[in-house]
Design a protein around this motif. Structure first.
Motif, PDB file in Angstrom:
ATOM      1  N   CYS A 247       1.214  -8.140   8.604  1.00 46.84           N
ATOM      2  CA  CYS A 247      -0.257  -7.882   8.389  1.00 46.84           C
ATOM      3  C   CYS A 247      -0.292  -7.628   7.497  1.00 46.84           C
ATOM      4  N   ASP A 248      -1.729  -7.968   6.639  1.00 41.50           N
ATOM      5  CA  ASP A 248      -2.248  -7.891   5.103  1.00 41.50           C
ATOM      6  C   ASP A 248      -3.539  -6.255   4.703  1.00 41.50           C
ATOM      7  N   LEU A 249      -2.898  -5.347   6.237  1.00 41.70           N
ATOM      8  CA  LEU A 249      -3.630  -4.149   6.230  1.00 41.70           C
ATOM      9  C   LEU A 249      -3.547  -3.597   7.739  1.00 41.70           C
ATOM     10  N   ILE A 250      -2.481  -2.932   7.753  1.00 41.65           N
ATOM     11  CA  ILE A 250      -1.998  -2.553   8.664  1.00 41.65           C
ATOM     12  C   ILE A 250      -2.881  -0.875   9.328  1.00 41.65           C
ATOM     13  N   LEU A 251      -3.102  -0.073  10.346  1.00 46.19           N
ATOM     14  CA  LEU A 251      -3.385   0.978  10.976  1.00 46.19           C
ATOM     15  C   LEU A 251      -3.316   1.674  11.366  1.00 46.19           C
ATOM     16  N   VAL A 252      -2.752   2.761  10.667  1.00 45.68           N
ATOM     17  CA  VAL A 252      -1.539   4.011  12.039  1.00 45.68           C
ATOM     18  C   VAL A 252      -2.965   4.125  12.507  1.00 45.68           C
ATOM     19  N   ILE A 253      -2.570   4.849  14.381  1.00 46.78           N
ATOM     20  CA  ILE A 253      -4.226   5.425  14.928  1.00 46.78           C
ATOM     21  C   ILE A 253      -2.626   6.570  15.599  1.00 46.78           C
ATOM     22  N   GLU A 254      -3.277   7.556  15.730  1.00 45.31           N
ATOM     23  CA  GLU A 254      -3.227   8.816  16.059  1.00 45.31           C
ATOM     24  C   GLU A 254      -4.034   9.558  16.897  1.00 45.31           C
ATOM     25  N   ASP A 255      -4.295  10.045  18.001  1.00 45.39           N
ATOM     26  CA  ASP A 255      -5.625  11.248  18.568  1.00 45.39           C
ATOM     27  C   ASP A 255      -7.352  10.705  18.071  1.00 45.39           C
ATOM     28  N   GLY A 256      -7.218   9.050  17.918  1.00 47.74           N
ATOM     29  CA  GLY A 256      -8.474   7.966  17.693  1.00 47.74           C
ATOM     30  C   GLY A 256      -8.570   8.941  15.995  1.00 47.74           C
ATOM     31  N   GLU A 257      -7.438   9.354  15.126  1.00 47.74           N
ATOM     32  CA  GLU A 257      -7.604   9.424  13.486  1.00 47.74           C
ATOM     33  C   GLU A 257      -6.389   7.848  13.212  1.00 47.74           C
ATOM     34  N   ILE A 258      -6.961   7.347  11.849  1.00 48.16           N
ATOM     35  CA  ILE A 258      -5.711   7.010  11.139  1.00 48.16           C
ATOM     36  C   ILE A 258      -5.376   7.836  10.198  1.00 48.16           C
ATOM     37  N   ILE A 259      -3.771   7.900  10.514  1.00 48.71           N
ATOM     38  CA  ILE A 259      -2.750   8.742   9.620  1.00 48.71           C
ATOM     39  C   ILE A 259      -1.735   8.045   8.817  1.00 48.71           C
ATOM     40  N   GLY A 260      -2.574   6.885   9.019  1.00 44.87           N
ATOM     41  CA  GLY A 260      -1.357   5.793   7.991  1.00 44.87           C
ATOM     42  C   GLY A 260      -2.055   3.841   7.306  1.00 44.87           C
ATOM     43  N   CYS A 261      -2.522   3.923   6.689  1.00 42.16           N
ATOM     44  CA  CYS A 261      -3.549   2.729   6.452  1.00 42.16           C
ATOM     45  C   CYS A 261      -2.957   2.499   4.527  1.00 42.16           C
ATOM     46  N   GLY A 262      -2.481   1.018   5.195  1.00 45.00           N
ATOM     47  CA  GLY A 262      -1.741   0.200   3.690  1.00 45.00           C
ATOM     48  C   GLY A 262      -0.628  -1.337   4.748  1.00 45.00           C
ATOM     49  N   LYS A 263       0.195  -1.559   3.726  1.00 49.84           N
ATOM     50  CA  LYS A 263       1.160  -2.748   3.874  1.00 49.84           C
ATOM     51  C   LYS A 263       2.048  -2.243   4.442  1.00 49.84           C
ATOM     52  N   HIS A 264       3.098  -2.922   5.616  1.00 51.99           N
ATOM     53  CA  HIS A 264       4.578  -2.246   5.642  1.00 51.99           C
ATOM     54  C   HIS A 264       4.789  -1.599   4.604  1.00 51.99           C
ATOM     55  N   GLY A 265       5.270  -2.293   3.790  1.00 57.11           N
ATOM     56  CA  GLY A 265       6.195  -1.481   2.504  1.00 57.11           C
ATOM     57  C   GLY A 265       5.392  -0.249   2.008  1.00 57.11           C
ATOM     58  N   ASP A 266       4.569  -0.048   1.975  1.00 56.18           N
ATOM     59  CA  ASP A 266       3.731   0.941   1.431  1.00 56.18           C
ATOM     60  C   ASP A 266       3.541   2.846   2.916  1.00 56.18           C
ATOM     61  N   LEU A 267       3.080   1.878   3.833  1.00 56.21           N
ATOM     62  CA  LEU A 267       3.868   2.794   4.938  1.00 56.21           C
ATOM     63  C   LEU A 267       4.566   2.885   4.862  1.00 56.21           C
ATOM     64  N   MET A 268       5.835   2.604   5.078  1.00 60.23           N
ATOM     65  CA  MET A 268       7.608   2.945   5.153  1.00 60.23           C
ATOM     66  C   MET A 268       7.503   3.919   4.070  1.00 60.23           C
ATOM     67  N   GLU A 269       6.678   4.058   2.770  1.00 57.67           N
ATOM     68  CA  GLU A 269       7.157   5.064   2.301  1.00 57.67           C
ATOM     69  C   GLU A 269       6.257   5.867   2.134  1.00 57.67           C
ATOM     70  N   SER A 270       4.910   5.819   2.488  1.00 55.04           N
ATOM     71  CA  SER A 270       4.183   6.828   2.686  1.00 55.04           C
ATOM     72  C   SER A 270       3.371   7.729   4.424  1.00 55.04           C
ATOM     73  N   CYS A 271       4.133   6.498   5.085  1.00 56.04           N
ATOM     74  CA  CYS A 271       3.320   6.591   6.621  1.00 56.04           C
ATOM     75  C   CYS A 271       5.195   7.427   7.033  1.00 56.04           C
ATOM     76  N   SER A 272       4.845   8.785   7.642  1.00 54.58           N
ATOM     77  CA  SER A 272       6.215   9.110   8.068  1.00 54.58           C
ATOM     78  C   SER A 272       6.516   8.785   9.792  1.00 54.58           C
ATOM     79  N   GLU A 273       5.355   8.996  10.295  1.00 53.65           N
ATOM     80  CA  GLU A 273       5.768   7.900  11.758  1.00 53.65           C
ATOM     81  C   GLU A 273       5.298   6.885  12.087  1.00 53.65           C
ATOM     82  N   TYR A 274       5.107   5.834  11.148  1.00 53.27           N
ATOM     83  CA  TYR A 274       4.936   4.637  10.820  1.00 53.27           C
ATOM     84  C   TYR A 274       6.705   4.054  10.601  1.00 53.27           C
ATOM     85  N   LYS A 275       7.285   5.066   9.373  1.00 54.63           N
ATOM     86  CA  LYS A 275       8.525   4.530   9.576  1.00 54.63           C
ATOM     87  C   LYS A 275       9.659   4.950  11.139  1.00 54.63           C
ATOM     88  N   GLU A 276       8.847   5.876  11.510  1.00 55.70           N
ATOM     89  CA  GLU A 276      10.044   6.513  12.073  1.00 55.70           C
ATOM     90  C   GLU A 276       9.999   5.594  13.878  1.00 55.70           C
TER      91      GLU A 276
END
Length: 572
Positions: A531-560
């Protein structure tokens, strides 16, 4: 109860004719005892066979008019009631479908179902009885009383002395009936809820051997209903016996006084015979009125429940656009927060933007708020704060039809109805067969559909129980994309697909709907990684936003999540 008149108003001509026929038949019925009294007093003493036959024939004519008149009037009443109830149910069903999601949550689905079924039935019964007995009973009561007053005022006063007591008893008991039957209908709601839940989960119940457990749960709801029905029945059931007792006491009093008056020579035996016939008619009229009081209590309780739905105001009103949106963005959320119950925030300060033709992936744990975000986008609910926009316009500024026409949607718990595969995909829309086949190919459904002997004419059972989970999901995706929507929403709609089919589906959607903005809600990273944009949501909040490659580096929850599912590797 006043809203009932709105449905009866278009039928007033038919009702007027029916009432007129009913009046004629009832008046003819009232004449029979009067003619009998005349024969006994004035004709028999003349020893005129011709006179007796003449008045006998006249009585038969009145009896025939009464019979035919009642039959015609009852048939017209039945037809009028059917027209009334059909229109009432149609409008109530339409109103139920058009309720906002918040109003539906407030009423609950089982309660709405019972209002459309048992409540409308109670109102229908009362309207029908009013046309049949609501005209006849008062005429018999009033007409019989007037005639008996003319025939013998003394005996009439004896009879009339019982009527105020009867009315007082019936009215007092009936006043208690409305709240009692309101409680009964609430218990019906509870029983319908259990039946509905068990019907939907019958396979799970059998798989887990919980038939006895669910049967016990139904018994509790059924016993609660029985308890309230018994209480209402006992109280309202006392009307007829009490009234019968009072009427019998009245008859005893009339017989006693009539014997005294005849012995004194102030009344004639022939008058007493006709008088007793009128008293019988009056008694029947009173019995009918008591039944109407009982039915009125049911009708009043049900009518109140129906009117609550019919008068429910649309909470999602159209408002003017503020003109502050970015028209270059197809979809945008601007600091959006929302709570279902006003206590806990289900979404908190959500902001993102998406251009036309781009794709959005939403991933997160169950209950994180993914589906809630979609409901705000489609305006099932209005946000508590912030603004949701499409094409730069506030979604609240769109007319309902204009807004819904933009979407093609596959929900987590979508439904399939009993019809052919083709009609399930078409879903009542004007879509050519060629476009249906194209949509099925894009959704990777064409191969399994054509494997059936009758292809797209294959009959699907209710809820698609004769299809596999993956087949149902591909059928629903075909429905969503058949009209080539401006915005396609896939809410966890590929969970039953294998990775290869899921990957083929994503490629086909990108090729087949290049101008559509696609929103994918998923539990699998493989479904959203492109997807062009991915949102990672936890408890109603965005904890990660970006493309897959970016989130693999910037969002530990997404990488996990990614590593736990595929070890970081994906099947293309």
């Amino acid at each position: 109860m006043n809203w009932i008149l709105k449905y009866l108003s278009p039928l007033k001509r038919r009702i007027t004719v029916g009432i007129s026929v009913k009046v004629i038949g009832t008046l003819a019925e009232l004449m029979i005892p009067f003619l009998l009294s005349h024969i006994l007093e004035n004709v028999i003493v003349t020893n005129s066979i011709r006179g007796i036959v003449l008045y006998g024939v006249l009585m038969a004519v009145f009896a025939f008019i009464a019979c035919i008149g009642n039959i015609i009037a009852n048939r017209m009443a039945a037809k009028t009631t059917m027209i009334f109830s059909t229109e009432m149910r149609r409008n109530l069903f339409l109103k139920t479908l058009s309720l906002s999601a918040r109003s539906t949550d407030r009423f609950t689905i089982p309660s709405l179902e019972s209002r459309i079924t048992s409540d409308t039935y109670n109102v229908q019964n009362f309207v029908g009885m009013m046309q049949r007995m609501g005209i006849r009973a008062p005429i018999l009561l009033i007409g019989g009383t007037v005639i008996t007053m003319i025939m013998d005022r003394r005996l009439s006063l004896v009879m009339l002395a019982t009527l105020p007591v009867i009315f007082t008893v019936v009215y007092s008991i009936s006043r208690r009936g409305v709240p009692l039957y309101s409680d009964v209908q609430k218990s019906v709601d509870g029983m319908v809820r259990v039946v509905r839940e068990d019907a939907q989960g019958i396979r799970v119940i059998k798989a887990l051997s919980k038939v006895d457990y669910e049967n016990a749960r139904y018994d509790r709801a059924n016993m609660a209903l029985r308890k309230k029905e018994t209480r209402a029945g006992v109280i309202m059931g006392s009307v007829n016996p009490i009234m019968t007792l009072l009427m019998n006491l009245g008859i005893i009093a009339v017989i006693g006084f009539s014997a005294y008056f005849v012995a004194k020579g102030v009344s004639r035996a022939t008058t007493v015979i006709a008088f007793m016939q009128y008293f019988t008619l009056i008694s029947m009229a009173m019995m009918s009125l008591s039944r109407m009081f009982v039915m009125y209590t049911k009708c009043a309780a049900s009518a109140k429940r129906i009117s609550t739905v019919m008068e429910c105001e649309d909470e999602l009103t159209v408002i003017p656009d503020d003109g502050c949106g970015d028209s270059s963005l197809h979809i945008s959320f601007e600091n959006v927060s929302f709570s279902y119950l006003g206590k806990k925030e289900n979404l908190k300060d959500i902001s993102f933007g998406l251009k036309k033709g781009e794709s959005l992936g939403i991933i997160g744990a169950t209950g994180s708020g993914k589906s809630t975000l979609l409901r705000l986008l489609m305006r099932f609910y209005d946000s508590d704060s912030g603004t949701v926009r499409i094409n730069g316009r506030d979604v609240r500024s769109y007319e309902k039809e204009e807004l819904t026409s933009m979407f093609g949607v596959v929900f987590q718990n979508d439904f399939i109805y009993a019809d052919t595969i083709e009609e399930n995909i078409r879903f009542g829309r004007d879509i050519p067969t060629e476009d249906i086949i194209t949509a099925a190919k894009t959704a990777q459904a064409h191969d399994f559909i054509t494997s059936f002997k009758d292809g797209y004419s294959h009959e699907v059972s209710t809820a698609g129980t004769n299809l596999s989970g993956g087949q149902r999901q591909r059928l629903l995706i075909s429905r969503a994309i058949a009209a080539r929507p401006e915005i396609l929403i896939l809410d966890d709609s590929s969970s039953a697909l294998d990775y290869k089919t899921d990957a083929a589906l994503r490629r086909a959607l990108a090729e087949g709907l290049p101008d559509s903005t696609v929103i994918t809600v998923a539990q699998r990273v493989s479904s959203v990684k492109d997807c062009d944009l991915i949102l990672v949501i936890e408890d109603g909040e965005i904890i990660g936003c970006g493309k897959h490659g970016d989130l693999m580096e910037s969002c530990s929850e997404y990488k996990e999540i990614s590593d736990s599912q595929m070890g970081g590797a994906f099947l293309d």
